[in-house]
Write an enzyme that holds these catalytic residues in place. Structure first.
Site, mmCIF file in Angstrom:
data_model
loop_
_atom_site.group_PDB
_atom_site.id
_atom_site.type_symbol
_atom_site.label_atom_id
_atom_site.label_comp_id
_atom_site.label_asym_id
_atom_site.label_seq_id
_atom_site.Cartn_x
_atom_site.Cartn_y
_atom_site.Cartn_z
ATOM 1 N N ARG A 144 2.044 2.559 13.185
ATOM 2 C CA ARG A 144 0.816 2.765 13.786
ATOM 3 C C ARG A 144 -0.182 1.758 14.399
ATOM 4 O O ARG A 144 -0.775 1.792 15.613
ATOM 5 C CB ARG A 144 -0.205 3.929 13.110
ATOM 6 C CG ARG A 144 0.576 4.774 12.059
ATOM 7 C CD ARG A 144 -0.566 5.191 11.324
ATOM 8 N NE ARG A 144 -1.169 5.859 11.682
ATOM 9 C CZ ARG A 144 -1.762 6.618 12.296
ATOM 10 N NH1 ARG A 144 -1.121 7.603 11.911
ATOM 11 N NH2 ARG A 144 -3.255 7.043 12.514
ATOM 12 N N TYR A 145 0.308 0.391 13.897
ATOM 13 C CA TYR A 145 -0.807 -0.637 14.310
ATOM 14 C C TYR A 145 -0.043 -1.776 15.073
ATOM 15 O O TYR A 145 -1.038 -2.039 15.887
ATOM 16 C CB TYR A 145 -1.078 -0.841 12.993
ATOM 17 C CG TYR A 145 -2.065 0.101 11.854
ATOM 18 C CD1 TYR A 145 -3.126 1.357 12.498
ATOM 19 C CD2 TYR A 145 -1.627 0.351 10.605
ATOM 20 C CE1 TYR A 145 -3.497 2.381 11.787
ATOM 21 C CE2 TYR A 145 -2.290 1.184 10.010
ATOM 22 C CZ TYR A 145 -3.465 2.167 10.572
ATOM 23 O OH TYR A 145 -3.582 3.198 9.868
ATOM 24 N N ARG A 149 27.484 -8.862 -3.166
ATOM 25 C CA ARG A 149 26.023 -9.358 -3.417
ATOM 26 C C ARG A 149 25.111 -10.188 -2.521
ATOM 27 O O ARG A 149 24.921 -11.063 -3.837
ATOM 28 C CB ARG A 149 26.328 -8.975 -4.575
ATOM 29 C CG ARG A 149 26.604 -8.158 -4.979
ATOM 30 C CD ARG A 149 25.197 -6.866 -4.819
ATOM 31 N NE ARG A 149 25.967 -5.034 -5.521
ATOM 32 C CZ ARG A 149 25.122 -4.070 -4.858
ATOM 33 N NH1 ARG A 149 24.448 -4.501 -4.425
ATOM 34 N NH2 ARG A 149 26.248 -2.998 -5.437
ATOM 35 N N HIS A 150 25.987 -10.672 -1.592
ATOM 36 C CA HIS A 150 25.421 -12.095 -0.731
ATOM 37 C C HIS A 150 24.602 -11.853 0.922
ATOM 38 O O HIS A 150 25.967 -11.391 1.065
ATOM 39 C CB HIS A 150 25.939 -13.366 -1.435
ATOM 40 C CG HIS A 150 25.569 -14.738 -1.314
ATOM 41 N ND1 HIS A 150 24.960 -15.362 0.054
ATOM 42 C CD2 HIS A 150 25.516 -15.676 -1.775
ATOM 43 C CE1 HIS A 150 24.318 -16.406 0.963
ATOM 44 N NE2 HIS A 150 24.626 -16.661 -1.438
ATOM 45 N N THR A 165 24.393 -24.296 3.527
ATOM 46 C CA THR A 165 24.075 -23.982 1.944
ATOM 47 C C THR A 165 23.410 -22.554 2.724
ATOM 48 O O THR A 165 22.919 -22.482 3.850
ATOM 49 C CB THR A 165 23.153 -24.362 1.302
ATOM 50 O OG1 THR A 165 23.059 -23.699 -0.355
ATOM 51 C CG2 THR A 165 22.189 -25.132 1.977
ATOM 52 N N HIS A 203 -29.987 -11.693 4.892
ATOM 53 C CA HIS A 203 -29.895 -10.924 3.686
ATOM 54 C C HIS A 203 -29.595 -9.227 3.874
ATOM 55 O O HIS A 203 -30.326 -8.582 3.134
ATOM 56 C CB HIS A 203 -30.979 -10.887 2.910
ATOM 57 C CG HIS A 203 -31.404 -12.250 1.916
ATOM 58 N ND1 HIS A 203 -30.235 -13.169 1.627
ATOM 59 C CD2 HIS A 203 -32.260 -13.683 2.901
ATOM 60 C CE1 HIS A 203 -31.210 -14.122 1.467
ATOM 61 N NE2 HIS A 203 -32.337 -14.659 2.292
ATOM 62 N N GLN A 259 16.299 -27.084 -1.873
ATOM 63 C CA GLN A 259 17.303 -26.576 -1.068
ATOM 64 C C GLN A 259 16.720 -25.628 -0.147
ATOM 65 O O GLN A 259 17.470 -24.899 1.395
ATOM 66 C CB GLN A 259 17.289 -25.224 -2.177
ATOM 67 C CG GLN A 259 18.852 -24.208 -1.442
ATOM 68 C CD GLN A 259 19.825 -23.334 -2.248
ATOM 69 O OE1 GLN A 259 19.295 -22.196 -2.123
ATOM 70 N NE2 GLN A 259 20.676 -24.465 -3.264
ATOM 71 N N SER A 281 -15.248 13.428 13.100
ATOM 72 C CA SER A 281 -14.287 13.461 11.794
ATOM 73 C C SER A 281 -14.923 15.292 12.029
ATOM 74 O O SER A 281 -14.535 16.197 12.217
ATOM 75 C CB SER A 281 -16.325 14.104 11.035
ATOM 76 O OG SER A 281 -16.500 15.099 9.727
ATOM 77 N N ARG A 296 -10.468 0.747 10.668
ATOM 78 C CA ARG A 296 -9.096 0.317 11.321
ATOM 79 C C ARG A 296 -8.942 -1.765 10.825
ATOM 80 O O ARG A 296 -8.557 -1.764 9.662
ATOM 81 C CB ARG A 296 -8.491 0.390 11.671
ATOM 82 C CG ARG A 296 -7.089 0.432 12.154
ATOM 83 C CD ARG A 296 -5.957 1.321 12.954
ATOM 84 N NE ARG A 296 -6.120 2.418 12.820
ATOM 85 C CZ ARG A 296 -5.952 3.887 13.839
ATOM 86 N NH1 ARG A 296 -5.173 2.708 14.713
ATOM 87 N NH2 ARG A 296 -6.652 5.232 13.269
ATOM 88 N N SER A 298 11.958 -14.914 -2.495
ATOM 89 C CA SER A 298 13.416 -14.863 -1.387
ATOM 90 C C SER A 298 12.766 -12.986 -1.205
ATOM 91 O O SER A 298 11.867 -12.216 -0.294
ATOM 92 C CB SER A 298 14.651 -14.681 -1.857
ATOM 93 O OG SER A 298 15.573 -13.663 -0.622
#
Length: 474
Positions: A12-13, A77-78, A103, A151, A233, A281, A295, A326
């Site tokens: 949307r944005y 898993r990496h 690395t 104010h 790292q 509305s 918005r 991560s």
């Protein structure tokens, strides 16, 4: 798929440009470009990497088999090693030298730094475009007198143009921060598993000079002239915190301006663009709700809330690094940029189409002007020989009585009639005192000076980046 949640920042944005920049294709193509840059630099410094291997790697930078990478990641898993293997499948000759000495954060962090730099450039472009639109608006209304508020109570008059310079100046200050963040970004380059470059020192048989040269070469191939002096790292997570603070600042500036416009819409003095068939509305057909500014405020508030994540992540990076950064960074960095991109797109649309109602502004000013003029009346009466303290008390009593009639009886203020009947002000031209042009001070001249000294140089410096407002999809 309609049965799955979709991020509204994407659907949307935010712009397709920003969404694509943080998309999977761009991310993993950048990883591969970094692997190419590393291999090229290592070959240039004498490691046994052939031209055929480099050509093969270059040829397959963009043709990513995402299904294969996903299958590898389910097994391994990496994510980085999954993409190493998927790239190796495309480049069988080069498989053995992809990611040589590196690395995971060689690709993860260096790619993020590239994306941060390019995302900040988009934010910069959007900022200067909004500043340009507000500058045009301020010029057009430089002398249109309006009530000032402190104010949220009526205060000394200002001009519509001067108020717009306040919004624009906030963005100009944000622009300085964005420029600084872009300039301050550096490459992580080849720092190794804990930041010591031990693996690269091993590759080059203990030649420290070559490792230092490799670091510079890879950074240059990434488009950076500098590298971070020391790292663990990862590159310092302080950098993320600084970037998120900058984006939060942009969001806060937009929120402030959008809130002002919403308040002015309530007073029927100013409105955001409202299209011919737009519905305010579902129940109240007469309404013209400031939905664009609402918005802006809603998305800006989300961006502002993300700044704390950067500080918390930086604070909790144990020793040389932990991995709890991560998952957080996968969310906060892209969404902060998508959010600011959305906010500035909407802000640009609003600033380019603001509608002003001078007659309503003048009516509200007339209702308060007698009270606004009392300070000038006091000065003139003193110059005519009156006692400042006595005159002040006369004005106070008359003002309180006139205000009481307005508040308690709904009557029009009769303050000027009261002052005219008071001998203490016999020598004062009360009609001249009610001229709005004499009550706005240097507001019109301040607009001119702001346009000349602040907005002008920005518009000139970024003339090629200023664009027209985009049409909003929703």
């Amino acid at each position: 798929m309609s049965d799955l949640y979709e991020n509204p920042l994407i659907t949307r944005y935010a712009s397709r440009e920003m969404a694509s920049l943080w998309g999977a294709q761009r991310k993993f193509s950048t990883w591969r470009r970094l692997w190419v840059a590393l291999a090229e630099a290592e070959a240039e410094l004498g490691l046994p990497i052939s031209a055929a291997q480099l050509d093969e790697m270059r040829a397959h930078v963009d043709d990513i088999d995402f299904d294969a990478a996903a299958q590898y990641e389910r097994r391994l898993r990496h994510d980085v090693m999954a993409h190493v293997h998927a790239y190796g499948d495309r480049c069988p000759q080069a498989r053995g030298i992809i990611h040589l000495g590196a690395t995971s954060n060689f690709v993860v962090d260096n790619a993020d730094l590239i994306l941060l730099r390019e995302s900040l450039a988009i934010v910069r472009r959007r900022l200067v475009s909004v500043i340009d639109s507000l500058a045009k608006f301020a010029q057009q209304h430089r002398s249109l007198a309006t009530l000032g508020f402190t104010h949220f109570q009526p205060a000394q008059p200002t001009t519509v143009g001067k108020r717009a310079t306040l919004w624009a100046y906030d963005l100009a200050l944000d622009l300085q921060e964005v420029e600084h963040r872009i300039e301050a970004l550096a490459a992580r380059s080849i720092k190794g598993a804990s930041g010591t470059q031990a693996s690269f020192l091993e590759l080059f048989d203990g030649d420290h000079a070559k490792v230092a040269q490799l670091e510079r070469l890879v950074a240059q191939k990434m488009g950076f002239e500098r590298t971070y002096a020391v790292t663990g790292q990862t590159y310092p997570r302080k950098v993320d915190a600084q970037v998120l603070d900058t984006l939060s600042g942009v969001a806060a500036s937009a929120h402030k301006a959008a809130t002002d416009i919403r308040l002015l819409a309530h007073r029927k003095e100013m409105e955001e663009p409202f299209e011919a068939e737009q519905i305010g509305s579902s129940a109240m057909a007469y309404k013209r709700n400031p939905m664009r500014c609402e918005r802006i405020c809603g998305v800006a508030r989300f961006v502002m809330s993300l700044a704390g994540n950067g500080a918390a992540t930086h604070a909790t990076q144990w020793m040389e690094r932990t991995l709890d950064d991560s998952a957080n960074r996968r969310l906060t960095l892209p969404q902060a940029f998508l959010g600011v991109d959305a906010v500035l797109r909407i802000y640009h649309n609003v600033a380019s189409g603001l509608v002003v109602y001078p007659q309503v502004i003048a009516k509200h000013l007339r209702e308060e002007l007698p009270f606004m003029a009392t300070e000038n009346i006091l000065m003139v009466a003193v110059q005519a020989g009156g006692d400042r303290q006595e005159l002040h008390e006369h004005i106070r009593q008359h003002s309180q009585a006139a205000a009481g009639r307005v508040k308690q009886e709904g009557a029009v203020s009769d303050l000027m009639e009261r002052l005219a009947a008071d001998p203490a002000f016999a020598g004062v031209d009360l009609e001249a005192a009610l001229d709005p042009a004499k009550l706005v001070g240097r507001a019109p001249e301040q607009v001119d000076e702001f346009l000349r000294d602040v907005a002008g140089p920005i518009r000139q410096r970024y003339a090629d980046e200023i664009s027209g407002a985009e049409e909003l999809a929703v």
